[in-house]
Design an enzyme around this catalytic site. Structure first.
Site, PDB file in Angstrom:
ATOM      1  N   PRO A   1       0.821  -1.214   0.000  1.00  9.09           N
ATOM      2  CA  PRO A   1       0.000   0.000   0.000  1.00  9.09           C
ATOM      3  C   PRO A   1       0.856   1.266   0.000  1.00  9.09           C
ATOM      4  O   PRO A   1       0.490   2.264  -0.618  1.00  9.09           O
ATOM      5  CB  PRO A   1      -0.810  -0.124   1.294  1.00  9.09           C
ATOM      6  CG  PRO A   1      -0.869  -1.599   1.563  1.00  9.09           C
ATOM      7  CD  PRO A   1       0.443  -2.131   1.095  1.00  9.09           C
TER       8      PRO A   1
ATOM      9  N   ASN B   1      -6.503 -11.073  -7.469  1.00 10.37           N
ATOM     10  CA  ASN B   1      -7.814 -10.473  -7.719  1.00 10.37           C
ATOM     11  C   ASN B   1      -8.440  -9.809  -6.501  1.00 10.37           C
ATOM     12  O   ASN B   1      -9.332  -8.970  -6.658  1.00 10.37           O
ATOM     13  CB  ASN B   1      -8.777 -11.529  -8.270  1.00 10.37           C
ATOM     14  CG  ASN B   1      -8.436 -11.931  -9.701  1.00 10.37           C
ATOM     15  OD1 ASN B   1      -7.873 -11.147 -10.464  1.00 10.37           O
ATOM     16  ND2 ASN B   1      -8.780 -13.155 -10.068  1.00 10.37           N
TER      17      ASN B   1
ATOM     18  N   THR C   1     -16.091  -8.735 -13.665  1.00  7.27           N
ATOM     19  CA  THR C   1     -16.543  -9.592 -14.762  1.00  7.27           C
ATOM     20  C   THR C   1     -17.984 -10.034 -14.545  1.00  7.27           C
ATOM     21  O   THR C   1     -18.423 -10.242 -13.400  1.00  7.27           O
ATOM     22  CB  THR C   1     -15.638 -10.835 -14.897  1.00  7.27           C
ATOM     23  OG1 THR C   1     -16.231 -11.764 -15.818  1.00  7.27           O
ATOM     24  CG2 THR C   1     -15.436 -11.539 -13.572  1.00  7.27           C
TER      25      THR C   1
ATOM     26  N   TYR D   1     -11.479 -18.637  -9.675  1.00  5.41           N
ATOM     27  CA  TYR D   1     -11.283 -17.366 -10.366  1.00  5.41           C
ATOM     28  C   TYR D   1     -12.459 -16.421 -10.121  1.00  5.41           C
ATOM     29  O   TYR D   1     -12.269 -15.259  -9.727  1.00  5.41           O
ATOM     30  CB  TYR D   1     -11.101 -17.593 -11.861  1.00  5.41           C
ATOM     31  CG  TYR D   1     -11.206 -16.314 -12.671  1.00  5.41           C
ATOM     32  CD1 TYR D   1     -10.149 -15.409 -12.701  1.00  5.41           C
ATOM     33  CD2 TYR D   1     -12.371 -16.008 -13.371  1.00  5.41           C
ATOM     34  CE1 TYR D   1     -10.244 -14.225 -13.411  1.00  5.41           C
ATOM     35  CE2 TYR D   1     -12.472 -14.824 -14.089  1.00  5.41           C
ATOM     36  CZ  TYR D   1     -11.416 -13.934 -14.107  1.00  5.41           C
ATOM     37  OH  TYR D   1     -11.528 -12.765 -14.812  1.00  5.41           O
TER      38      TYR D   1
ATOM     39  N   LYS E   1     -12.635 -12.830  -8.097  1.00 10.17           N
ATOM     40  CA  LYS E   1     -13.026 -11.593  -8.768  1.00 10.17           C
ATOM     41  C   LYS E   1     -14.196 -10.937  -8.024  1.00 10.17           C
ATOM     42  O   LYS E   1     -14.216  -9.714  -7.837  1.00 10.17           O
ATOM     43  CB  LYS E   1     -13.422 -11.865 -10.211  1.00 10.17           C
ATOM     44  CG  LYS E   1     -12.252 -12.143 -11.139  1.00 10.17           C
ATOM     45  CD  LYS E   1     -11.330 -10.936 -11.301  1.00 10.17           C
ATOM     46  CE  LYS E   1     -11.972  -9.809 -12.067  1.00 10.17           C
ATOM     47  NZ  LYS E   1     -11.013  -8.673 -12.268  1.00 10.17           N
TER      48      LYS E   1
END
Length: 329
Positions: free
Chosen positions: A65, A104, A129, A154, A158
């Site tokens: 960060p 992600n 997505t 995945y 996401k």
């Protein structure tokens, strides 16, 4: 590569994380044409990074960060576009659950923490997505009220990243939108995507004079041109709307055999070049996607403008230009 001068007073200063990727490059190009001062942020430069972008090397998979916040402050960034996606890496299919979560979700959390260190409010456009919604029944028009039920590592990672952004906007810790993007076609596709694999298969068939073998599953999906997606990203960056997920797609579902035949004919070849083989195909998402894009129209004044045939034609033409044989070889 010459370093561009900072933008004029009032110019939006936009950092695109994953700015050398298949979507990020289009966002950078469009933002530069719109007069933004553009920072393409990625692990390493690529040949296509334009001279009117400034490239900043940063390993986003490991960036702290503090390092992200320092970049935002040093360049006085107004907008961050998170266009990173583990599935676009060349080894995207081989990612472990832990790697997917770190890429992600972990990056999103570190980015949100970095935004908190910047005195001026920085707008965030996060690219998610449509596959975050998970499996739905065929015929469903998928709107933003649909409760996400992703089932793959995945898509779960996401969704977690998108939810982290939305949670931060609800508390006032961040200002921005999540764009849930359908399947993408058009110039410079990810090699790991279905359109990217179609381009490689046709390129090989043309080179050898053989037919083009393609394996097709029983699926219908929403495809949107990457340039239209970039337009949606810029509209989101320039909007004052915050705290919502917005679907970005074509609003139609096309079956895979139709998509493939449209691709080869748009590329200028007869459909007979195809050697179609049917079997179950591995996918990042469900067998059906059709985006409800009314919120994008209402909130961002955005609608897709590129037909699928034109998108696929330009995808092939761009690839041919990049792989044109050098004279004398």
């Amino acid at each position: 590569m010459p370093t561009p001068r900072p933008g004029a007073p009032g110019t939006l200063r936009t950092a695109v994380l994953g700015g050398t990727g298949c979507l990020g490059r289009h966002v950078c190009e469009l933002a530069a044409r719109r007069g933004h001062y553009v920072l393409a942020v990625a692990r390493r430069p690529r040949p296509h990074v334009a001279t009117h972008h400034r490239f900043v090397g940063l390993d986003l998979a490991r960036a702290s960060p503090e390092s992200i916040g320092r970049l935002l402050r040093e360049h006085r960034v107004d907008v961050v576009v998170n266009a990173t996606d583990a599935a676009n890496a060349t080894d995207g299919w081989a990612r472990t659950d832990e790697e997917l979560a770190d890429l992600n979700l972990g990056l999103v959390c570190r980015l949100l923490a970095a935004l908190g260190t910047v005195e001026e409010r920085v707008r965030l456009v996060h690219i998610g997505t449509m596959h975050e919604y998970g499996e739905v029944s065929a015929g469903t028009v998928m709107d933003e009220a649909l409760h996400p039920r992703p089932v793959t590592p995945y898509t779960r990672s996401k969704l977690a990243g998108s939810q982290a952004v939305l949670a931060a906007t609800r508390t006032g810790a961040a200002d921005g939108l999540v764009l849930r993007v359908a399947n993408v076609s058009g110039p410079h596709p990810s090699p790991e995507s279905f359109p990217g694999k179609l381009v490689a298969l046709l390129r090989e068939a043309v080179a050898t004079g053989d037919r083009m073998p393609v394996t097709l599953g029983d699926a219908r999906r929403d495809f949107v041109d990457v340039r239209d997606v970039a337009e949606a990203v810029l509209k989101a960056a320039e909007s004052t709307a915050t705290g919502q997920a917005v679907n970005i797609g074509s609003g139609t579902a096309v079956d895979m055999p139709t998509l493939v035949r449209l691709f080869v004919t748009a590329a200028g070849f007869p459909a007979e070049i195809l050697d179609e083989r049917a079997q179950e195909v591995r996918s990042l998402g469900g067998a059906w996607t059709r985006a409800d894009i009314r919120r994008a129209a209402q909130l961002l004044d955005w609608r897709p403008r590129t037909t699928l045939a034109v998108s696929l034609r330009d995808m092939w033409r761009t690839d041919r230009a990049e792989h044109r044989p050098v004279a004398g070889r």
